[in-house]
Design an enzyme around this catalytic site. Structure first.
Site, PDB file in Angstrom:
ATOM      1  N   ASP A 174       0.860  -1.184   0.000  1.00 24.01           N
ATOM      2  CA  ASP A 174       0.000   0.000   0.000  1.00 24.01           C
ATOM      3  C   ASP A 174       0.896   1.234   0.000  1.00 24.01           C
ATOM      4  OD1 ASP A 174      -2.577   1.402   0.477  1.00 24.01           O
ATOM      5  OD2 ASP A 174      -3.180  -0.555   1.259  1.00 24.01           O
ATOM      6  N   ASP A 189      -3.083   4.717  -2.347  1.00 23.05           N
ATOM      7  CA  ASP A 189      -4.151   5.262  -1.514  1.00 23.05           C
ATOM      8  C   ASP A 189      -4.544   6.662  -1.996  1.00 23.05           C
ATOM      9  OD1 ASP A 189      -5.592   4.792   1.074  1.00 23.05           O
ATOM     10  OD2 ASP A 189      -4.539   6.598   1.699  1.00 23.05           O
ATOM     11  N   GLU A 224      -6.711   4.353  -5.845  1.00 18.67           N
ATOM     12  CA  GLU A 224      -8.065   4.521  -5.296  1.00 18.67           C
ATOM     13  C   GLU A 224      -8.565   5.875  -5.784  1.00 18.67           C
ATOM     14  OE1 GLU A 224      -9.942   4.426  -0.804  1.00 18.67           O
ATOM     15  OE2 GLU A 224      -8.077   5.462  -1.225  1.00 18.67           O
ATOM     16  N   HIS A 267     -10.923  -3.378   2.803  1.00 19.77           N
ATOM     17  CA  HIS A 267     -10.878  -3.076   4.245  1.00 19.77           C
ATOM     18  C   HIS A 267     -11.728  -1.852   4.605  1.00 19.77           C
ATOM     19  CE1 HIS A 267      -8.201  -0.369   2.287  1.00 19.77           C
ATOM     20  NE2 HIS A 267      -8.143   0.370   3.373  1.00 19.77           N
ATOM     21  N   ASP A 268     -12.281  -1.156   3.616  1.00 23.73           N
ATOM     22  CA  ASP A 268     -13.119   0.023   3.897  1.00 23.73           C
ATOM     23  C   ASP A 268     -14.600  -0.293   3.735  1.00 23.73           C
ATOM     24  OD1 ASP A 268     -10.952   1.685   4.351  1.00 23.73           O
ATOM     25  OD2 ASP A 268     -10.878   2.436   2.292  1.00 23.73           O
TER      26      ASP A 268
HETATM   27  O1  ISL Z   1     -13.534   4.481   3.932  1.00 23.33           O
HETATM   28  C1  ISL Z   1     -14.168   5.341   3.341  1.00 23.33           C
HETATM   29  C2  ISL Z   1     -15.611   5.432   3.494  1.00 23.33           C
HETATM   30  O2  ISL Z   1     -16.023   4.598   4.509  1.00 23.33           O
HETATM   31  C3  ISL Z   1     -13.523   6.248   2.396  1.00 23.33           C
HETATM   32  O3  ISL Z   1     -14.028   7.526   2.461  1.00 23.33           O
HETATM   33  C4  ISL Z   1     -12.013   6.257   2.600  1.00 23.33           C
HETATM   34  O4  ISL Z   1     -11.679   6.989   3.722  1.00 23.33           O
HETATM   35  C5  ISL Z   1     -11.364   6.843   1.385  1.00 23.33           C
HETATM   36  O5  ISL Z   1     -11.742   6.054   0.303  1.00 23.33           O
HETATM   37  C6  ISL Z   1      -9.846   6.824   1.510  1.00 23.33           C
HETATM   38  O6  ISL Z   1      -9.420   5.558   1.922  1.00 23.33           O
HETATM   39  C7  ISL Z   1      -8.068   5.288   2.139  1.00 23.33           C
HETATM   40  O7  ISL Z   1      -7.407   6.282   2.878  1.00 23.33           O
HETATM   41  C8  ISL Z   1      -7.837   6.463   4.212  1.00 23.33           C
HETATM   42  C9  ISL Z   1      -7.910   5.140   4.989  1.00 23.33           C
HETATM   43  O8  ISL Z   1      -8.588   5.345   6.201  1.00 23.33           O
HETATM   44  C10 ISL Z   1      -8.617   4.075   4.205  1.00 23.33           C
HETATM   45  O9  ISL Z   1      -8.575   2.864   4.919  1.00 23.33           O
HETATM   46  C11 ISL Z   1      -7.932   3.979   2.882  1.00 23.33           C
HETATM   47  O10 ISL Z   1      -8.438   2.948   2.084  1.00 23.33           O
HETATM   48  C12 ISL Z   1      -6.839   7.377   4.827  1.00 23.33           C
HETATM   49  O11 ISL Z   1      -5.551   6.939   4.529  1.00 23.33           O
END
Ligand code: ISL
Length: 578
Positions: free
Chosen positions: A107, A214, A272, A347-348
């Site tokens: 990541d 990310d 992402e 994981h989100d």
């Molecule tokens: O998880 C989300 C909604 O529930 C998204 O808004 C998410 O925060 C966004 O897509 C960004 O995600 C990534 O960066 C974040 C981290 O918390 C997430 O786990 C990651 O996938 C901050 O680094």
């Protein structure tokens, strides 16, 4: 447009037909009884992952981190979170993957660091510190009463203002996510160079095969910082993605990252990409001639049902909405050099069976297998998330808020508590939203077997194991030919056997208006495949689209039924059209 043989060699790449398996290190497998997953634990399960048929591992952040946001707050890009293991463990993991002919990607979290990163520790010391400009600092604004206010009205992803006042150096810093995740200033070229060296080249030189990138479209913000339009009249703070996603220098930055780093390696990148609805714009990220990223994640399907201001303010969604998003990102690469991804979990996200199938014990297995058929027959690179292959489901609705660990869920709950002064009904509604959509659902420990703590750890797990582990676990499914796990293996083999149609075929949706089924045809050169899926508990008519008339050969199905008129509950069928 169909490709000639020459371009085909170039067009078919390992990162297109390779299937990715995402590991969330804290919850995969604990090897030393401290209650937290670790790298030796992952190594011990590589044969299980290989046996599933997946080819590429994506490891969620394993770097040194205070874990405010489960490792997405990195305090040292070149070090490992201590409970996960050592740098040597990490090198062993890379080698162990390669030995099995698997790839591994890490990541890349470079929109922000942890506030404990040495760069930020320096930056916050004083206004004239050489690293001050490595982060985004702005003076306060003052209202007509002389009260100090943040530079603009942006709401952070995890609630509250996106600006934090720093008492010592008397300025605000920007954090799009948690207060402890200050945004890096990509406008400063020294920052970019340091990222390339420390966060990227370091790992690529150790053999890592690429990155999941990310929040890939947030590095360039629209300057100067302005107030976002009012979308939520009940709050001073407003969602501001239109001002911090896809800023004016975004493509310049990614082009530079490519020239300076990625082009020197055979590295895979998947970004992402939230809040980017225009396919033409997405092609600027993923067209192979654009030299930016190989592919991106689109959120249309996984964000179904999210509230517009707050995710947990759930909205009703219809199968047509799912199909609209599906069709859009399946077909936007037809006739050009772009590439796409397929996923329903990460994981989100909450668990896909609980959201798109049914976690009712009567339909759990069949709907999980239907979703496996769906994913395995779609075009693009397929991403699976740990536990999806055994049909892990959301945690029980009876879990109180105390069992949830994610700062997103907790911050939201506390926000509602504060806003409504603890109104019981409002808090109950908030918990309902959380019990459906929280990120926590994907983060519970992996269910390996039916022993204590599901065989995840011999200690006390960092997060409660889903109570259902005696019914849903890998061990029981490995020895059962009818299990979801066995079906996933079969569907993955099917995807490989019919790679041209499944991975590379052109996608055509047939039943947009149907509220119960999803039916599509895949074409590849002269070959044709028909997929029809029932997303409901009720039997549905089988409607063969005119474009698929001919001799139908059933090649994959999740049921024994031979009914030619009806699809049973959550039934899935795949036919080759001759
Ligand atoms: O998880 C989300 C909604 O529930 C998204 O808004 C998410 O925060 C966004 O897509 C960004 O995600 C990534 O960066 C974040 C981290 O918390 C997430 O786990 C990651 O996938 C901050 O680094």
């Amino acid at each position: 447009m169909h490709l000639t043989n020459n371009t085909e060699l170039e067009t078919k790449r390992w990162w297109k037909d390779g299937i990715v398996y995402q590991i969330y290190p804290s919850s995969f497998k604990d090897s030393n009884g401290d209650g937290l997953g670790d790298i030796p634990g992952i190594i011990s399960k590589l044969d299980y992952i290989k046996d599933l048929g997946t080819d590429i591992i994506w490891l969620s952040p394993h770097y040194k981190s205070p874990q405010v946001d489960m490792g997405y707050d990195i305090s040292d890009y070149q070090d490992i979170h201590e409970p996960y293991g050592t740098l040597q463990d990490c090198k062993d993991l890379i080698q162990a993957c390669h030995k099995r002919n698997m790839k591994i990607i890490f990541d890349l979290v470079v929109n922000h660091t942890s506030d404990k990163h040495r760069w930020f520790q320096e930056s916050r010391k004083s206004k004239d510190n050489p690293k001050r400009d490595w982060y985004i600092w702005r003076p306060a604004k003052y209202d007509e009463h002389g009260n100090r206010q943040p530079p603009c009205n942006w709401r952070s992803f995890f609630g509250g203002s996106a600006w934090k006042w720093d008492e010592r150096s008397e300025e605000y810093y920007l954090h799009l996510f948690a207060v402890e995740q200050p945004d890096l200033n990509w406008e400063n070229e020294h920052v970019r160079k340091a990222i390339y060296e420390e966060a990227m080249k370091f790992w690529l030189d150790l053999g890592v095969d690429g990155f999941r990138v990310d929040t890939v479209n947030m590095y360039s913000k629209i300057l100067p910082f302005a107030d976002a339009p009012i979308e939520d009249a009940s709050d001073e703070l407003q969602p501001a993605w239109m001002l911090f996603c896809n800023g004016p220098r975004m493509h310049e930055f990614l082009g530079e990252m490519n020239t300076q780093v990625l082009s020197h390696y055979d590295a895979m990148t998947v970004g992402e990409l939230p809040h980017t609805p225009d396919p033409e714009h997405v092609l600027r990220y993923v067209g192979s001639s654009a030299n930016q990223l190989n592919m991106v994640f689109q959120m249309d399907m996984v964000n179904l049902g999210f509230g517009s201001n707050f995710k947990y303010d759930m909205q009703e969604w219809h199968l047509k909405d799912l199909k609209t998003g599906l069709e859009k990102w399946q077909s936007f690469i037809i006739g050009n050099d772009g590439w796409t991804t397929i996923f329903l979990e990460n994981h989100d996200q909450a668990r896909s069976i609980s959201r798109f199938g049914s976690d009712d014990p009567l339909y759990r297995d069949v709907s999980g297998k239907m979703l496996a058929t769906f994913l395995c027959t779609l075009t693009g690179t397929l991403f699976l998330y740990q536990g999806q292959e055994i049909g892990m489901v959301n945690v029980p609705k009876s879990w109180p808020i105390e069992e949830y660990k994610d700062l997103e869920s907790l911050n939201y709950y506390n926000y509602i508590k504060e806003k409504t002064k603890g109104d019981t009904k409002a808090l109950q509604t908030a918990l309902e939203g959380i019990s459906k959509l929280a990120r926590d659902h994907s983060r519970t420990p992996f269910q390996w077997d039916d022993s204590q703590h599901a065989g995840f750890t011999t200690g006390d797990p960092w997060m409660r194991v889903n109570d259902i582990y005696t019914e849903i676990n890998a061990k029981a499914q490995l020895s059962n030919q009818d299990s979801i796990l066995s079906f996933w293996k079969k569907a993955i083999q099917f995807r490989k056997e019919y790679k041209d149609l499944c991975v590379y075929g052109d996608f055509h949706l047939c039943d947009l208006e149907n509220t119960a089924t999803v039916t599509y045809i895949k074409h590849y050169k002269g070959q044709k495949m028909l997929v029809t899926l029932n997303f409901t508990k009720e039997a549905q008519d089988i409607v063969i689209p005119t474009d698929a008339q001919g001799k139908l050969e059933l090649v994959l199905s999740n049921s024994e039924s031979s009914d030619t008129e009806k699809l049973g509950a959550y039934e899935a069928r795949v036919y080759i059209v001759n």
